[in-house]
Design a protein around this motif. Structure first.
Motif, PDB file in Angstrom:
ATOM      1  N   ASN A 188       3.417  67.495 -42.141  1.00  0.00           N
ATOM      2  CA  ASN A 188       4.731  67.329 -41.526  1.00  0.00           C
ATOM      3  C   ASN A 188       4.695  67.220 -40.007  1.00  0.00           C
ATOM      4  O   ASN A 188       5.747  67.240 -39.370  1.00  0.00           O
ATOM      5  CB  ASN A 188       5.664  68.478 -41.946  1.00  0.00           C
ATOM      6  N   PHE A 189       3.504  67.081 -39.421  1.00  0.00           N
ATOM      7  CA  PHE A 189       3.469  66.812 -37.977  1.00  0.00           C
ATOM      8  C   PHE A 189       3.981  65.398 -37.675  1.00  0.00           C
ATOM      9  O   PHE A 189       4.245  65.052 -36.526  1.00  0.00           O
ATOM     10  CB  PHE A 189       2.068  67.035 -37.393  1.00  0.00           C
ATOM     11  N   SER A 190       4.131  64.564 -38.707  1.00  0.00           N
ATOM     12  CA  SER A 190       4.808  63.277 -38.546  1.00  0.00           C
ATOM     13  C   SER A 190       5.873  63.167 -39.630  1.00  0.00           C
ATOM     14  O   SER A 190       5.870  63.932 -40.595  1.00  0.00           O
ATOM     15  CB  SER A 190       3.811  62.115 -38.652  1.00  0.00           C
ATOM     16  N   PHE A 191       6.794  62.202 -39.475  1.00  0.00           N
ATOM     17  CA  PHE A 191       7.921  62.102 -40.407  1.00  0.00           C
ATOM     18  C   PHE A 191       7.485  61.369 -41.668  1.00  0.00           C
ATOM     19  O   PHE A 191       7.338  60.151 -41.682  1.00  0.00           O
ATOM     20  CB  PHE A 191       9.087  61.362 -39.753  1.00  0.00           C
ATOM     21  N   ASN A 192       7.245  62.128 -42.727  1.00  0.00           N
ATOM     22  CA  ASN A 192       6.920  61.512 -44.012  1.00  0.00           C
ATOM     23  C   ASN A 192       7.580  62.313 -45.126  1.00  0.00           C
ATOM     24  O   ASN A 192       7.887  63.494 -44.966  1.00  0.00           O
ATOM     25  CB  ASN A 192       5.406  61.384 -44.208  1.00  0.00           C
ATOM     26  N   GLU A 193       7.801  61.647 -46.243  1.00  0.00           N
ATOM     27  CA  GLU A 193       8.532  62.250 -47.358  1.00  0.00           C
ATOM     28  C   GLU A 193       7.885  61.877 -48.687  1.00  0.00           C
ATOM     29  O   GLU A 193       7.338  60.778 -48.849  1.00  0.00           O
ATOM     30  CB  GLU A 193       9.984  61.760 -47.375  1.00  0.00           C
ATOM     31  N   LEU A 194       7.981  62.818 -49.628  1.00  0.00           N
ATOM     32  CA  LEU A 194       7.579  62.567 -51.007  1.00  0.00           C
ATOM     33  C   LEU A 194       8.843  62.386 -51.840  1.00  0.00           C
ATOM     34  O   LEU A 194       9.701  63.276 -51.856  1.00  0.00           O
ATOM     35  CB  LEU A 194       6.767  63.739 -51.560  1.00  0.00           C
ATOM     36  N   VAL A 195       8.950  61.261 -52.520  1.00  0.00           N
ATOM     37  CA  VAL A 195      10.132  61.006 -53.333  1.00  0.00           C
ATOM     38  C   VAL A 195       9.719  60.418 -54.679  1.00  0.00           C
ATOM     39  O   VAL A 195       8.606  59.901 -54.839  1.00  0.00           O
ATOM     40  CB  VAL A 195      11.118  60.037 -52.635  1.00  0.00           C
ATOM     41  N   GLU A 196      10.655  60.497 -55.613  1.00  0.00           N
ATOM     42  CA  GLU A 196      10.475  59.833 -56.908  1.00  0.00           C
ATOM     43  C   GLU A 196      11.595  58.818 -57.077  1.00  0.00           C
ATOM     44  O   GLU A 196      12.769  59.163 -56.970  1.00  0.00           O
ATOM     45  CB  GLU A 196      10.507  60.847 -58.044  1.00  0.00           C
ATOM     46  N   ILE A 197      11.206  57.565 -57.279  1.00  0.00           N
ATOM     47  CA  ILE A 197      12.175  56.488 -57.460  1.00  0.00           C
ATOM     48  C   ILE A 197      11.879  55.788 -58.782  1.00  0.00           C
ATOM     49  O   ILE A 197      10.781  55.256 -58.979  1.00  0.00           O
ATOM     50  CB  ILE A 197      12.105  55.460 -56.305  1.00  0.00           C
ATOM     51  N   ASP A 198      12.833  55.826 -59.698  1.00  0.00           N
ATOM     52  CA  ASP A 198      12.659  55.193 -61.011  1.00  0.00           C
ATOM     53  C   ASP A 198      11.367  55.630 -61.693  1.00  0.00           C
ATOM     54  O   ASP A 198      10.640  54.816 -62.282  1.00  0.00           O
ATOM     55  CB  ASP A 198      12.700  53.669 -60.877  1.00  0.00           C
ATOM     56  N   GLY A 199      11.070  56.922 -61.592  1.00  0.00           N
ATOM     57  CA  GLY A 199       9.892  57.469 -62.258  1.00  0.00           C
ATOM     58  C   GLY A 199       8.590  57.270 -61.519  1.00  0.00           C
ATOM     59  O   GLY A 199       7.538  57.729 -61.989  1.00  0.00           O
ATOM     60  N   VAL A 200       8.615  56.616 -60.370  1.00  0.00           N
ATOM     61  CA  VAL A 200       7.411  56.381 -59.579  1.00  0.00           C
ATOM     62  C   VAL A 200       7.378  57.353 -58.403  1.00  0.00           C
ATOM     63  O   VAL A 200       8.345  57.452 -57.640  1.00  0.00           O
ATOM     64  CB  VAL A 200       7.361  54.929 -59.047  1.00  0.00           C
ATOM     65  N   GLU A 201       6.285  58.086 -58.258  1.00  0.00           N
ATOM     66  CA  GLU A 201       6.114  59.006 -57.131  1.00  0.00           C
ATOM     67  C   GLU A 201       5.566  58.231 -55.939  1.00  0.00           C
ATOM     68  O   GLU A 201       4.582  57.489 -56.064  1.00  0.00           O
ATOM     69  CB  GLU A 201       5.170  60.146 -57.504  1.00  0.00           C
TER      70      GLU A 201
ATOM     71  N   SER B 286       7.301  49.420 -63.757  1.00  0.00           N
ATOM     72  CA  SER B 286       7.938  50.565 -63.100  1.00  0.00           C
ATOM     73  C   SER B 286       7.779  50.475 -61.592  1.00  0.00           C
ATOM     74  O   SER B 286       8.715  50.755 -60.830  1.00  0.00           O
ATOM     75  CB  SER B 286       7.343  51.875 -63.611  1.00  0.00           C
ATOM     76  N   LEU B 287       6.588  50.055 -61.153  1.00  0.00           N
ATOM     77  CA  LEU B 287       6.341  49.916 -59.719  1.00  0.00           C
ATOM     78  C   LEU B 287       7.250  48.851 -59.117  1.00  0.00           C
ATOM     79  O   LEU B 287       7.807  49.043 -58.030  1.00  0.00           O
ATOM     80  CB  LEU B 287       4.865  49.567 -59.479  1.00  0.00           C
ATOM     81  N   LYS B 288       7.423  47.737 -59.810  1.00  0.00           N
ATOM     82  CA  LYS B 288       8.295  46.670 -59.311  1.00  0.00           C
ATOM     83  C   LYS B 288       9.728  47.167 -59.127  1.00  0.00           C
ATOM     84  O   LYS B 288      10.386  46.858 -58.133  1.00  0.00           O
ATOM     85  CB  LYS B 288       8.273  45.481 -60.272  1.00  0.00           C
ATOM     86  N   LYS B 289      10.213  47.954 -60.092  1.00  0.00           N
ATOM     87  CA  LYS B 289      11.577  48.478 -59.999  1.00  0.00           C
ATOM     88  C   LYS B 289      11.713  49.428 -58.812  1.00  0.00           C
ATOM     89  O   LYS B 289      12.702  49.385 -58.065  1.00  0.00           O
ATOM     90  CB  LYS B 289      11.944  49.197 -61.297  1.00  0.00           C
ATOM     91  N   ALA B 290      10.716  50.288 -58.637  1.00  0.00           N
ATOM     92  CA  ALA B 290      10.770  51.243 -57.527  1.00  0.00           C
ATOM     93  C   ALA B 290      10.710  50.522 -56.188  1.00  0.00           C
ATOM     94  O   ALA B 290      11.425  50.879 -55.245  1.00  0.00           O
ATOM     95  CB  ALA B 290       9.616  52.238 -57.649  1.00  0.00           C
ATOM     96  N   LEU B 291       9.882  49.484 -56.092  1.00  0.00           N
ATOM     97  CA  LEU B 291       9.766  48.745 -54.838  1.00  0.00           C
ATOM     98  C   LEU B 291      11.021  47.933 -54.552  1.00  0.00           C
ATOM     99  O   LEU B 291      11.379  47.733 -53.389  1.00  0.00           O
ATOM    100  CB  LEU B 291       8.540  47.826 -54.881  1.00  0.00           C
TER     101      LEU B 291
END
Length: 307
Positions: A203-216, A237-242
């Motif tokens: 977290n020394f830089s701005f980054n996030e962990l998220v789940e989008i349409d089942g893709v981490e 699944s990757l195409k949908k998340a992207l």
């Protein structure tokens, strides 16, 4: 000439800070470097040395301790980074001297290997120190048609905080994660051991962990969206998340989503069915323990020291 050497510590971190900004022409804060080099979660910190000409810091070599895993075994490694020398002190043997001191410290600290994602300059420098060359990574670019708001704001530091706050609000619609497993470890590779402690450190830089349409997805936001790693059950699944991530990029004015992945990993194979691959960094390493199979060493973009 006679120089003196000190191991990096809280006492001389300010000297490293001034040297870092002078050589890299940056305006990094001391707090940034304190967080970046606070690797206590590994059980080891401040692996590196400063060189001085009398009271003046003139060169540095060091790296970030990390934990890697293979077949259930967790080991210590170091990501070499921030190797710097004032221009007027080039070709005086400082880089080699500092590197060798750092390697001895690593060995005494039970570090099994040191590695880097090579630029042209680091590739040339490490050859003289006996490093070995691993595979090259590959990068993928997903272009987004939108106004280049992020590129403009990125160069206006006073607006950065407000812009990142806007992005944070946009991310609230997705499931936030505290941690994710390294997909490379699931494939049996020698790869970084991801944990909640590791992501808190990052977290020394701005980054996030998220789940989008089942893709981490491990996301970092600057003028682009950088993908540190991802875990998807399928290409569809990757195409949908992207597609959803592209919509987010349009809303905040980001024109590109960028990936760097290890060759022949599942991430590479899935992306290769969507985008055209380009060459990325070459992986280099120096092994201190020959019992480990370094042919299985693979990295994610998020493993880079600046991610």
């Amino acid at each position: 000439m006679s120089y003196t050497y000190q191991r990096l510590s809280e006492d001389n971190l300010a000297d490293f800070h001034s040297l870092y900004n002078e050589v890299f022409k940056k305006k990094a804060t001391l707090q940034y470097l304190q967080k970046k080099y606070n690797t206590e979660y590994t059980g080891l910190k401040y692996v590196g040395y400063l060189a001085y000409d009398e009271e003046t810091p003139i060169a540095f070599y060091g790296g970030l301790p990390q934990l890697f895993s293979i077949n259930g075994r967790v080991i210590k490694a170091v990501h070499a980074c921030d190797s710097i020398t004032l221009p007027r002190y080039h070709r005086k043997g400082l880089h080699t001297n500092l590197a060798l001191r750092s390697y001895e410290l690593m060995k005494k600290s039970d570090v099994k290997f040191v590695y880097a994602m090579h630029s042209y300059n680091t590739l040339r420098a490490t050859k003289k120190l006996g490093w070995k060359l691993g595979e090259s990574m590959v990068r993928y670019h997903y272009k987004v048609s939108t106004l280049p708001v992020s590129r403009v704001i990125y160069h206006i530091k006073k607006l950065n905080r407000y812009y990142l706050s806007l992005i944070s609000r946009q991310l609230k619609k997705y499931k936030r994660l505290d941690e994710m497993k390294n997909p490379l470890i699931n494939e049996g590779f020698l790869a970084q051991h991801y944990s909640k402690d590791y992501f808190e450190y990052k977290n020394f830089s701005f980054n996030e962990l998220v789940e989008i349409d089942g893709v981490e997805l491990w996301l970092k936001f600057r003028s682009k969206i950088h993908i540190g790693a991802f875990q998807s059950d399928s290409v569809d699944s990757l195409k949908k998340a992207l597609s959803e991530l592209s919509s987010l990029a349009k809303r905040v004015g980001i024109q590109e989503i960028q990936f760097h992945v290890s060759k022949n990993s599942i991430q590479d194979k899935q992306l290769g069915q969507i985008f055209e691959a380009n060459e990325s960094w070459s992986l280099g390493f120096l092994d201190f323990d020959q019992t480990i199979d370094y042919q299985k060493l693979k990295l994610n973009y998020g493993d880079h020291d600046t991610f």
